[in-house]
Design a protein around this motif. Structure first.
Motif, mmCIF file in Angstrom:
data_model
loop_
_atom_site.group_PDB
_atom_site.id
_atom_site.type_symbol
_atom_site.label_atom_id
_atom_site.label_comp_id
_atom_site.label_asym_id
_atom_site.label_seq_id
_atom_site.Cartn_x
_atom_site.Cartn_y
_atom_site.Cartn_z
ATOM 1 N N GLU A 137 -18.274 16.390 5.605
ATOM 2 C CA GLU A 137 -17.817 17.562 6.378
ATOM 3 C C GLU A 137 -17.633 17.212 7.847
ATOM 4 O O GLU A 137 -16.663 17.627 8.482
ATOM 5 N N LYS A 138 -18.541 16.430 8.395
ATOM 6 C CA LYS A 138 -18.428 15.989 9.794
ATOM 7 C C LYS A 138 -17.145 15.179 9.986
ATOM 8 O O LYS A 138 -16.424 15.343 10.958
ATOM 9 N N ILE A 139 -16.911 14.259 9.034
ATOM 10 C CA ILE A 139 -15.727 13.399 9.148
ATOM 11 C C ILE A 139 -14.463 14.257 9.058
ATOM 12 O O ILE A 139 -13.538 14.097 9.849
ATOM 13 N N ARG A 140 -14.448 15.187 8.109
ATOM 14 C CA ARG A 140 -13.276 16.070 7.961
ATOM 15 C C ARG A 140 -13.043 16.877 9.231
ATOM 16 O O ARG A 140 -11.922 17.071 9.673
ATOM 17 N N HIS A 141 -14.127 17.342 9.818
ATOM 18 C CA HIS A 141 -14.012 18.237 10.961
ATOM 19 C C HIS A 141 -13.703 17.487 12.258
ATOM 20 O O HIS A 141 -12.865 17.907 13.049
ATOM 21 N N TYR A 142 -14.400 16.370 12.487
ATOM 22 C CA TYR A 142 -14.291 15.689 13.791
ATOM 23 C C TYR A 142 -13.553 14.347 13.728
ATOM 24 O O TYR A 142 -13.181 13.826 14.776
ATOM 25 N N GLY A 143 -13.381 13.777 12.552
ATOM 26 C CA GLY A 143 -12.755 12.453 12.442
ATOM 27 C C GLY A 143 -11.262 12.522 12.754
ATOM 28 O O GLY A 143 -10.589 13.499 12.427
ATOM 29 N N LYS A 144 -10.778 11.444 13.396
ATOM 30 C CA LYS A 144 -9.339 11.356 13.702
ATOM 31 C C LYS A 144 -8.839 9.990 13.271
ATOM 32 O O LYS A 144 -9.431 8.970 13.653
ATOM 33 N N VAL A 145 -7.785 9.982 12.475
ATOM 34 C CA VAL A 145 -7.206 8.700 12.073
ATOM 35 C C VAL A 145 -6.285 8.266 13.200
ATOM 36 O O VAL A 145 -5.255 8.897 13.448
#
Ligand code: G4P
Length: 189
Positions: free
Chosen positions: A6-14
């Motif tokens: 959830e953290k990656i989905r919310h804050y992650g940027k490719v």
């Protein structure tokens, strides 16, 4: 690990086709509560492996490795990329070439910190092509200590780190594994 996904989905940027920016909670800013949960998850997984010490590489592996060591009740060792003036001359080295960053660095540990009876868990933030892990394997291979586990916070399953490590007999435990990603979507395994 749902919370991490959830953290990656919310804050992650490719930011490049194969590079995920997670600077708000792992690589630059660090979320202590998430690190606590990550440490507990690694400790739960490796609790029956008689780990005596947790290794990591500076810098982004330190937070998850420290929490894992705390829950396992063992010390942590930071493998250095930059020599400090307080380090003795009695060192072991291994060279690592990073594909992501396009550079080469020397992993270093003082010999006094590694013991032949050590059962080592290596924890790192990302698994891409496994070069950092192979550096650690090289370093430990210069002694009689054993690498008994590899724990990764974010595995990029579309790169070949796991495959290369598996071919050498090392099993990787990843808390999240990204199957594919682009600027709009991150798909977990
Ligand atoms: P490998 O060890 O699996 O082959 O990875 P590689 O050499 O390609 O990666 C080297 C550095 O880049 C490592 O950090 C690793 O954590 C980081 N890295 C790899 N893929 C990603 C990614 O998708 N996103 C981010 N944010 N980092 C990635 P390092 O150089 O040791 O830096 P640091 O620990 O000081 O942050």
């Amino acid at each position: 690990m749902k919370e991490l996904e959830e953290k990656i989905r919310h804050y992650g940027k490719v930011i490049e086709p194969d590079v995920l920016k997670v600077n708000s909670f792992l690589n630059h800013g660090v979320d202590p509560i998430l690190m606590d949960h990550i440490g507990k998850a690694f400790a739960d997984h490796f609790k029956n492996n008689e780990i005596t010490v947790v290794y990591t590489i500076e810098s982004s592996g330190i937070a998850p490795a420290l929490m894992s060591a705390l829950y396992l009740g063992v010390p942590m060792v930071i493998l250095k990329k930059n020599m400090s003036s307080t380090m003795s001359d009695d060192l072991l080295h291994a060279t690592v070439t990073s594909f992501t960053k396009g550079n080469t660095y020397d992993l270093t540990i003082e010999k006094s910190l590694i013991h032949d009876t050590d059962r080592i868990l290596f924890i790192d933030d990302f698994l891409a092509n496994g070069q950092a892990a192979f550096g650690v394997i090289d370093l430990i291979g210069q002694t009689n200590a054993s690498l008994v586990g590899i724990g990764i916070v974010i595995e990029k399953a579309f790169q070949n780190g796991r495959k290369l490590l598996k071919e050498k007999g090392y099993d990787v435990y990843a808390l999240t594994s990204i199957k594919r990603m682009d600027s709009s979507t991150i798909t977990f395994k």
